[in-house]
Design a protein around this motif. Structure first.
Motif, PDB file in Angstrom:
ATOM      1  N   UNK A  12      -8.877   8.254  -9.938  1.00  0.00           N
ATOM      2  CA  UNK A  12      -7.821   9.144  -8.947  1.00  0.00           C
ATOM      3  C   UNK A  12      -6.548   9.400  -9.659  1.00  0.00           C
ATOM      4  N   UNK A  13      -6.307   9.123 -11.114  1.00  0.00           N
ATOM      5  CA  UNK A  13      -5.152   9.432 -11.707  1.00  0.00           C
ATOM      6  C   UNK A  13      -5.075  10.794 -11.953  1.00  0.00           C
TER       7      UNK A  13
ATOM      8  N   UNK B 188      -5.476  11.437  -1.798  1.00  0.00           N
ATOM      9  CA  UNK B 188      -6.828  11.671  -0.997  1.00  0.00           C
ATOM     10  C   UNK B 188      -7.885  11.063  -1.801  1.00  0.00           C
ATOM     11  N   UNK B 189      -8.175  11.385  -3.057  1.00  0.00           N
ATOM     12  CA  UNK B 189      -9.230  10.821  -3.744  1.00  0.00           C
ATOM     13  C   UNK B 189      -9.241   9.344  -3.977  1.00  0.00           C
TER      14      UNK B 189
ATOM     15  N   UNK C 192      -1.299  14.504  -0.896  1.00  0.00           N
ATOM     16  CA  UNK C 192      -0.458  14.603  -2.008  1.00  0.00           C
ATOM     17  C   UNK C 192       0.671  15.283  -1.990  1.00  0.00           C
ATOM     18  N   UNK C 193       1.823  14.637  -2.668  1.00  0.00           N
ATOM     19  CA  UNK C 193       3.288  15.285  -2.365  1.00  0.00           C
ATOM     20  C   UNK C 193       3.363  16.454  -3.604  1.00  0.00           C
TER      21      UNK C 193
ATOM     22  N   UNK D  40     -12.688   3.958   0.012  1.00  0.00           N
ATOM     23  CA  UNK D  40     -13.570   3.670   1.199  1.00  0.00           C
ATOM     24  C   UNK D  40     -14.862   3.392   1.004  1.00  0.00           C
ATOM     25  N   UNK D  41     -15.467   4.322   0.065  1.00  0.00           N
ATOM     26  CA  UNK D  41     -16.736   4.168  -0.370  1.00  0.00           C
ATOM     27  C   UNK D  41     -17.330   2.640  -0.723  1.00  0.00           C
ATOM     28  N   UNK D  42     -16.264   2.038  -1.642  1.00  0.00           N
ATOM     29  CA  UNK D  42     -16.731   0.689  -2.331  1.00  0.00           C
ATOM     30  C   UNK D  42     -16.654  -0.100  -1.190  1.00  0.00           C
TER      31      UNK D  42
END
Length: 634
Positions: free
Chosen positions: A589-590, A610-611, A432-433, A617-619
């Motif tokens: 993830x917002x 990251x979230x 995250x920035x 990836x899980x989906x």
């Protein structure tokens, strides 16, 4: 039970008309062929059949017209809509879950109507069904563009570019009606779904009816490859049009460029162009005969690979399939191997459509790129990879004349390779920035997820206008006001801000402070360098994923008799939850929502990278594993 099925040396009539004619003909005679030949009329409109048109009255001519319609369908449905998602979210105050619903509306209409279209269209005039398809696709494109013309000029924060506070009051008149355009977009997608149904049910079946068995996979592969060329054009063309301001002319009161978070591109232009182009294709499809010349002879030579589970004998005994009352029975026909193929391909379709919808948005937010660049890049990687996978698989199936058992083994190998390559997301993710009040505090003061801190507490900043600035400390701030800036200047047409109480003062090596500027308008440049690695692995992931599409389609078309072709709709059922699940994952993830003065949430401005990667990836891996195990089971 053998996954490859039992070879059954009986003729499979893909077209019920031809099948009934042959069944009424005694063995060893050709009395049924002339009746079928009578439907292999010339190319034209009634008695108007110019000789020049007869050059197109063959599988190649039909494939050319089919490919053009598939290209334009791909441009609109799988190209323009996907690259417009991010813009539509910001313009009409929608979240990703709702835009995922917009994307899924096409497949909802497809699944509902494919039952009826497959049942009635199978015995009807398929080219005329495709003319209807062109009409509805053009109409859907027109409807989808209408919100731009009825929602007025776009204005966002045009009067709030300075450093002071802004006072807003909420009233009934200030509440926006823009989110209501969601229903117009859904209507447009439903119309597009109505138009796409004959294209991918009857269109491919007509090809399979008109060419020899060993060539149909190659022809279908070409048709599907052309359907993927459409999204490639849509991504690139639509991406370039996003460089044009949404209302063509930028208001004089607002100075901004594409890096400005308020910038929205002209997403609607290409939809209008496709509306006119698609309607022109109604002409060629209306002139094709019910059957191409030579179809009856080709069908007489085809040998069915129908799985002998007793259902075909039941249908023949009960005389099912000649009227609408037999329609429910068609849906109950069950074949374990067929269902395994459909469920496995549905899982792959879920992941593919989810990524196709949100890949530009993923690149835009994960790697800090503009919406135009992200859309173009996504198209240059996603679409060629999908086309390569489909063409390679079509050639392999045709060359080696794979039966259903071989096709299942082929799918196992491609699913395994795609599953291994899916791990790219775990290694190519970006952090995250730095964002004050979102991903980090204000120099150790204040709290996370709270834009107000001691350094800007007295500024009375508005939370309803997002106008980010990048400080000299490489930290992004929600607006100049939240950065505590007291003044601003124009430096080479770039607005700079000074005397910012929240920005950490930096000193030069000689010990003197640099007072050129403390913040500039726009987001901070991303520090993530994983984009080339991500694109490389993602390309090969898509190749192996789509290598299973053409063989599965061929297996479903041939593995069962005509009544079970309606079960192909189950493949598209996988495309419905895909965009919605990906949209929900992205929304979850917002970390910073657009909230107006009436406390109404709109689009998301900032995501937890990251979230987002973890959820996606899980989906992705969950459904990839499901596809692998189901195919391996048989």
């Amino acid at each position: 039970m053998n996954g490859g099925g039992i070879e059954n040396p009986v003729f499979e009539p893909p077209s019920p008309d031809l099948g009934r004619q042959r069944q009424a003909t005694p063995a060893g005679t050709d009395a049924g062929v002339p009746a079928a030949v009578a439907e292999e009329g010339p190319c034209g409109w009634g008695r108007c059949a110019p000789k020049a048109l007869q050059l197109c009255n063959n599988p190649e001519g039909y494939l050319a017209a089919y490919s053009l319609l598939a290209i334009f369908q791909g441009i609109v449905v799988n190209g323009l809509i996907n690259i417009s998602i991010s813009t539509i979210e910001k313009r009409y105050l929608l979240n990703s879950s709702l835009t995922g619903l917009i994307s899924a509306s096409y497949d909802i209409a497809f699944c509902i109507l494919s039952l009826f279209v497959s049942f009635f269209g199978e015995r009807g005039h398929k080219p005329r069904w495709l003319a209807f398809s062109a009409f509805m696709l053009g109409l859907g494109s027109l409807v989808f563009s209408l919100p731009h013309f009825s929602s007025g000029k776009y204005h966002y924060g045009a009067k709030f570019e300075g450093t002071g506070s802004a006072n807003f009051t909420c009233s009934t008149s200030t509440k926006s009606s823009l989110p209501d355009y969601l229903y117009v977009f859904i209507l447009g997608q439903l119309l597009l779904g109505v138009g796409g149904t004959p294209l991918y049910t009857l269109g491919t079946a007509f090809i399979d009816d008109s060419v020899p068995k060993h060539k149909s996979s190659f022809y279908i592969g070409i048709g599907y490859a052309m359907s993927l060329l459409g999204p490639a054009i849509g991504y690139v063309l639509g991406g370039q049009l996003l460089n044009i301001y949404i209302d063509i002319q930028i208001p004089e009161s607002t100075k901004m460029d594409q890096d400005d978070p308020r910038w929205l591109g002209a997403w609607w232009i290409a939809f209008l162009a496709c509306f006119f182009s698609i309607w022109l294709l109604i002409i060629p499809f209306s002139c094709f005969p019910k059957h191409l010349p030579g179809t009856a002879k080709i069908q007489a030579e085809k040998i069915s690979e129908t799985h002998n589970d007793g259902s075909e004998a039941f249908v023949e005994t009960k005389n099912i399939g000649k009227s609408f009352k037999d329609f429910p029975m068609a849906l109950l026909c069950y074949n374990p191997v067929l269902m395994s193929l459909i469920i496995a391909s549905s899982s792959e379709a879920l992941v593919a459509t989810g990524f196709a919808t949100f890949l530009p948005k993923f690149i835009e937010n994960q790697f800090g790129k503009t919406s135009s660049f992200s859309a173009t890049l996504a198209g240059l990687v996603l679409i060629p990879a999908a086309a390569v996978g489909q063409i390679i698989s079509g050639i392999l199936v045709s060359k080696y004349k794979m039966d259903c058992k071989s096709i299942i083994k082929f799918m196992i190998s491609t699913c395994s390779a795609a599953l291994l390559l899916n791990t790219v997301f775990l290694f190519a993710k970006c952090g995250n920035e730095a964002f004050a009040g979102v991903s980090e505090t204000y120099n150790g003061t204040g709290m996370l997820y709270n834009l107000t801190a001691p350094c800007n507490a007295n500024c009375r900043c508005s939370r309803s206008i997002y106008y980010p600035v990048c400080g000299r400390d490489k930290v992004q701030y929600f607006s100049p006001c939240f950065a505590g800036c007291a003044s601003h200047l124009f430096n080479n047409m770039k607005k700079t801000y000074h005397n910012c109480s929240c920005i950490q003062k930096l000193e030069r090596e000689n010990g003197s402070e640099d007072f050129l500027y403390e913040a500039v308008s726009g987001k901070c440049p991303t520090q993530c360098k994983f984009l080339p690695l991500f694109l490389t692995f993602f390309f090969f992931t898509v190749v192996f994923t789509f290598m299973a599409v053409t063989p599965t389609t061929v297996a479903i078309l041939r593995y069962v008799f005509w009544l079970k072709r309606s079960n192909m709709l189950l493949w598209f059922l996988g495309t419905i939850p895909g965009p919605i699940l990906f949209g929900v994952a992205i929304d979850n993830s917002c970390t910073l929502w657009d909230i107006n003065e009436c406390k109404t949430e709109g689009a998301c401005w900032v995501y937890d990278n990251e979230r987002m990667v973890i959820f996606i990836t899980i989906i992705q891996n969950s459904f990839a594993l499901q596809s692998f195990f189901i195919v391996t089971l048989y």
